[in-house]
Design an enzyme around this catalytic site. Structure first.
Site, PDB file in Angstrom:
ATOM      1  N   ASP A   1     -39.677  66.675  30.779  1.00 14.35           N
ATOM      2  CA  ASP A   1     -40.577  66.750  31.931  1.00 14.35           C
ATOM      3  C   ASP A   1     -41.397  68.028  31.837  1.00 14.35           C
ATOM      4  OD1 ASP A   1     -41.375  67.432  34.818  1.00 14.35           O
ATOM      5  OD2 ASP A   1     -40.475  65.457  35.076  1.00 14.35           O
ATOM      6  N   ILE A   2     -42.674  67.947  32.173  1.00  9.21           N
ATOM      7  CA  ILE A   2     -43.566  69.108  32.079  1.00  9.21           C
ATOM      8  C   ILE A   2     -43.169  70.219  33.063  1.00  9.21           C
ATOM      9  CG2 ILE A   2     -45.316  68.251  33.685  1.00  9.21           C
ATOM     10  CD1 ILE A   2     -47.424  69.413  31.702  1.00  9.21           C
TER      11      ILE A   2
ATOM     12  N   HIS B   1     -41.654  55.397  35.211  1.00 12.90           N
ATOM     13  CA  HIS B   1     -40.932  56.396  34.421  1.00 12.90           C
ATOM     14  C   HIS B   1     -39.594  56.686  35.082  1.00 12.90           C
ATOM     15  CE1 HIS B   1     -43.360  58.655  37.344  1.00 12.90           C
ATOM     16  NE2 HIS B   1     -42.472  59.631  37.261  1.00 12.90           N
TER      17      HIS B   1
ATOM     18  N   HIS C   1     -36.477  59.296  35.469  1.00 13.16           N
ATOM     19  CA  HIS C   1     -36.025  60.670  35.309  1.00 13.16           C
ATOM     20  C   HIS C   1     -34.581  60.646  34.825  1.00 13.16           C
ATOM     21  CE1 HIS C   1     -39.383  62.733  37.395  1.00 13.16           C
ATOM     22  NE2 HIS C   1     -39.492  61.548  37.993  1.00 13.16           N
TER      23      HIS C   1
END
Length: 144
Positions: free
Chosen positions: A37-38, A106, A108
């Site tokens: 994750d960014i 998406h 997580h």
């Protein structure tokens, strides 16, 4: 293959530079990619993204159950490959519209959830209107 021109996850899937940088893909096969994750909420915070542009978890049908099972398997494997070693303190889930920041499905994959700060504890709390667990989503789709 992803095809949405204005979707950052489609860009990642298609190996387009995002903010001038190439995204490090931790796992890739014919249906999904996984990457960090960014803005990670923990040391181990990864995203598993289907290559096909699917809008959100809310739009999925029983036809997508195999994909979701595969996404969970990939998320579990990426956590292990990246050094997460506990069966505890992990979480797999999805932000539920309108609380998703990117309209491309998406999942997580979070390890070390004890590291979540106050804000992220709320953001990734399962059983809320904004974040649902993988298991909840599977049950929801089966009951549709």
């Amino acid at each position: 293959m992803a095809n949405s021109k204005k979707c950052v996850f489609c860009d990642i899937v298609n190996k387009v530079l995002v903010n001038g940088k190439e995204t490090e893909i931790l796992y890739e096969d014919e249906t999904v990619v996984a990457f960090k994750d960014i803005k990670p909420a923990t040391r181990h915070h990864y995203l598993v993204v289907p290559k096909e542009h699917l809008e959100s978890p809310k739009t999925l049908t029983k036809d997508n159950l195999g994909l979701l099972n595969h996404m969970l398997e990939v998320g579990e494997n990426v956590l292990v490959q990246q050094g997460f070693q506990s069966d505890n303190n992990k979480r797999f889930g999805y932000h539920w519209p309108p609380f998703n920041s990117i309209s491309h499905l998406h999942m997580h994959a979070l390890g070390n959830t004890e590291e979540l700060g106050f804000f992220h504890k709320g953001m990734f709390m399962t059983g809320t209107p904004w974040f649902v667990s993988h298991q909840w989503l599977m049950t929801y789709i089966k009951q549709k």
